[in-house]
Design a protein around this motif. Structure first.
Motif, PDB file in Angstrom:
ATOM      1  N   VAL A  80     -24.109  61.773  20.897  1.00  0.00           N
ATOM      2  CA  VAL A  80     -23.622  60.471  21.333  1.00  0.00           C
ATOM      3  C   VAL A  80     -22.812  59.883  20.184  1.00  0.00           C
ATOM      4  O   VAL A  80     -23.295  59.812  19.052  1.00  0.00           O
ATOM      5  CB  VAL A  80     -24.802  59.541  21.692  1.00  0.00           C
ATOM      6  N   PRO A  81     -21.571  59.486  20.448  1.00  0.00           N
ATOM      7  CA  PRO A  81     -20.763  58.944  19.352  1.00  0.00           C
ATOM      8  C   PRO A  81     -21.353  57.638  18.825  1.00  0.00           C
ATOM      9  O   PRO A  81     -21.947  56.869  19.571  1.00  0.00           O
ATOM     10  CB  PRO A  81     -19.393  58.705  19.992  1.00  0.00           C
ATOM     11  N   GLU A  82     -21.186  57.441  17.533  1.00  0.00           N
ATOM     12  CA  GLU A  82     -21.660  56.199  16.940  1.00  0.00           C
ATOM     13  C   GLU A  82     -20.753  55.063  17.367  1.00  0.00           C
ATOM     14  O   GLU A  82     -19.555  55.247  17.567  1.00  0.00           O
ATOM     15  CB  GLU A  82     -21.655  56.307  15.414  1.00  0.00           C
ATOM     16  N   ARG A  83     -21.350  53.905  17.493  1.00  0.00           N
ATOM     17  CA  ARG A  83     -20.553  52.734  17.835  1.00  0.00           C
ATOM     18  C   ARG A  83     -19.735  52.328  16.623  1.00  0.00           C
ATOM     19  O   ARG A  83     -20.229  52.344  15.495  1.00  0.00           O
ATOM     20  CB  ARG A  83     -21.452  51.578  18.235  1.00  0.00           C
ATOM     21  N   PRO A  84     -18.492  51.948  16.851  1.00  0.00           N
ATOM     22  CA  PRO A  84     -17.681  51.521  15.706  1.00  0.00           C
ATOM     23  C   PRO A  84     -18.216  50.207  15.144  1.00  0.00           C
ATOM     24  O   PRO A  84     -18.784  49.395  15.870  1.00  0.00           O
ATOM     25  CB  PRO A  84     -16.289  51.326  16.310  1.00  0.00           C
ATOM     26  N   THR A  85     -18.040  50.044  13.857  1.00  0.00           N
ATOM     27  CA  THR A  85     -18.429  48.791  13.228  1.00  0.00           C
ATOM     28  C   THR A  85     -17.302  47.795  13.452  1.00  0.00           C
ATOM     29  O   THR A  85     -16.165  48.035  13.045  1.00  0.00           O
ATOM     30  CB  THR A  85     -18.669  48.993  11.719  1.00  0.00           C
ATOM     31  N   LEU A  86     -17.617  46.730  14.121  1.00  0.00           N
ATOM     32  CA  LEU A  86     -16.611  45.723  14.422  1.00  0.00           C
ATOM     33  C   LEU A  86     -16.590  44.674  13.319  1.00  0.00           C
ATOM     34  O   LEU A  86     -17.626  44.361  12.734  1.00  0.00           O
ATOM     35  CB  LEU A  86     -16.916  45.062  15.763  1.00  0.00           C
ATOM     36  N   PRO A  87     -15.420  44.128  13.042  1.00  0.00           N
ATOM     37  CA  PRO A  87     -15.360  43.090  12.013  1.00  0.00           C
ATOM     38  C   PRO A  87     -16.084  41.831  12.480  1.00  0.00           C
ATOM     39  O   PRO A  87     -16.107  41.520  13.666  1.00  0.00           O
ATOM     40  CB  PRO A  87     -13.861  42.833  11.846  1.00  0.00           C
ATOM     41  N   THR A  88     -16.664  41.133  11.535  1.00  0.00           N
ATOM     42  CA  THR A  88     -17.322  39.872  11.856  1.00  0.00           C
ATOM     43  C   THR A  88     -16.266  38.772  11.926  1.00  0.00           C
ATOM     44  O   THR A  88     -15.123  38.952  11.486  1.00  0.00           O
ATOM     45  CB  THR A  88     -18.356  39.504  10.777  1.00  0.00           C
ATOM     46  N   ALA A  89     -16.657  37.640  12.429  1.00  0.00           N
ATOM     47  CA  ALA A  89     -15.741  36.498  12.488  1.00  0.00           C
ATOM     48  C   ALA A  89     -15.292  36.120  11.077  1.00  0.00           C
ATOM     49  O   ALA A  89     -14.128  35.779  10.854  1.00  0.00           O
ATOM     50  CB  ALA A  89     -16.412  35.322  13.177  1.00  0.00           C
ATOM     51  N   SER A  90     -16.205  36.213  10.114  1.00  0.00           N
ATOM     52  CA  SER A  90     -15.854  35.890   8.722  1.00  0.00           C
ATOM     53  C   SER A  90     -14.796  36.841   8.188  1.00  0.00           C
ATOM     54  O   SER A  90     -13.875  36.424   7.477  1.00  0.00           O
ATOM     55  CB  SER A  90     -17.093  35.961   7.833  1.00  0.00           C
ATOM     56  N   ASP A  91     -14.927  38.136   8.521  1.00  0.00           N
ATOM     57  CA  ASP A  91     -13.926  39.119   8.087  1.00  0.00           C
ATOM     58  C   ASP A  91     -12.545  38.766   8.634  1.00  0.00           C
ATOM     59  O   ASP A  91     -11.546  38.816   7.924  1.00  0.00           O
ATOM     60  CB  ASP A  91     -14.295  40.529   8.562  1.00  0.00           C
ATOM     61  N   ILE A  92     -12.512  38.419   9.889  1.00  0.00           N
ATOM     62  CA  ILE A  92     -11.233  38.094  10.530  1.00  0.00           C
ATOM     63  C   ILE A  92     -10.635  36.836   9.916  1.00  0.00           C
ATOM     64  O   ILE A  92      -9.449  36.793   9.582  1.00  0.00           O
ATOM     65  CB  ILE A  92     -11.421  37.941  12.051  1.00  0.00           C
ATOM     66  N   LEU A  93     -11.458  35.816   9.733  1.00  0.00           N
ATOM     67  CA  LEU A  93     -10.963  34.563   9.159  1.00  0.00           C
ATOM     68  C   LEU A  93     -10.479  34.762   7.726  1.00  0.00           C
ATOM     69  O   LEU A  93      -9.475  34.178   7.320  1.00  0.00           O
ATOM     70  CB  LEU A  93     -12.045  33.489   9.208  1.00  0.00           C
ATOM     71  N   SER A  94     -11.182  35.601   6.970  1.00  0.00           N
ATOM     72  CA  SER A  94     -10.779  35.807   5.574  1.00  0.00           C
ATOM     73  C   SER A  94      -9.407  36.471   5.492  1.00  0.00           C
ATOM     74  O   SER A  94      -8.657  36.227   4.555  1.00  0.00           O
ATOM     75  CB  SER A  94     -11.826  36.622   4.816  1.00  0.00           C
ATOM     76  N   ARG A  95      -9.059  37.293   6.466  1.00  0.00           N
ATOM     77  CA  ARG A  95      -7.722  37.902   6.480  1.00  0.00           C
ATOM     78  C   ARG A  95      -6.639  36.837   6.599  1.00  0.00           C
ATOM     79  O   ARG A  95      -5.588  36.932   5.986  1.00  0.00           O
ATOM     80  CB  ARG A  95      -7.586  38.871   7.646  1.00  0.00           C
ATOM     81  N   TYR A  96      -6.894  35.832   7.403  1.00  0.00           N
ATOM     82  CA  TYR A  96      -5.900  34.782   7.612  1.00  0.00           C
ATOM     83  C   TYR A  96      -5.858  33.805   6.448  1.00  0.00           C
ATOM     84  O   TYR A  96      -4.824  33.222   6.160  1.00  0.00           O
ATOM     85  CB  TYR A  96      -6.164  34.046   8.930  1.00  0.00           C
TER      86      TYR A  96
END
Length: 100
Positions: A80-96
Motif C-alpha cells: 500500500v503506498p504511503e500517504r504523501p506528507t501534506l504541508p501544514t497551514a503554517s508551511d504554506i503561510l511561511s512561503r508567502y
C-alpha cells in the motif's frame, strides 16, 4: 465490533442490506429514514451505485448507525503506498511571508 473496511460498492451494498435486515427495516422504511428513494436504495444494496453521491450514502449509513472505513483496493502482493506528507497551514503561510 470492528469498523468494516469497504473496498468496493458491492461490499457497501452487502453491509447496508445486512444491517437493514438485522434492524428489521424494510427498504421502504430505510429509504424514508435516510431521505433517499427506495429504488436508489435497491441499487445501493445491489452494488450498482459505484458513483453514488456521498451525501446520499452517508444518510443511509447514518440512518443505520453504521461506521465504515472506505479504503482503496490494491492488488495482492503490492504494498500500500504511503500517504504523501501534506504541508501544514503554517508551511504554506511561511512561503508567502518570505516573498517581497
Amino acid at each position: 465490533m470492528a469498523t468494516p473496511r469497504i473496498h468496493a460498492a458491492a461490499a457497501l451494498g452487502d453491509l447496508v442490506r445486512e444491517a437493514r435486515l438485522a434492524q428489521g427495516l424494510s427498504q421502504t422504511e430505510l429509504a424514508a429514514d435516510a431521505a433517499v428513494g427506495r429504488q436508489w436504495l435497491v441499487g445501493l444494496e445491489a452494488g450498482d451505485k459505484a458513483s453514488a453521491p456521498l451525501d446520499m450514502v452517508l444518510r443511509v449509513l447514518r440512518a443505520l448507525a453504521l461506521d465504515v472505513t472506505l479504503a482503496g483496493s490494491h492488488r495482492e502482493g503490492r504494498p500500500v503506498p504511503e500517504r504523501p506528507t501534506l504541508p501544514t497551514a503554517s508551511d504554506i503561510l511561511s512561503r508567502y511571508e518570505k516573498r517581497p
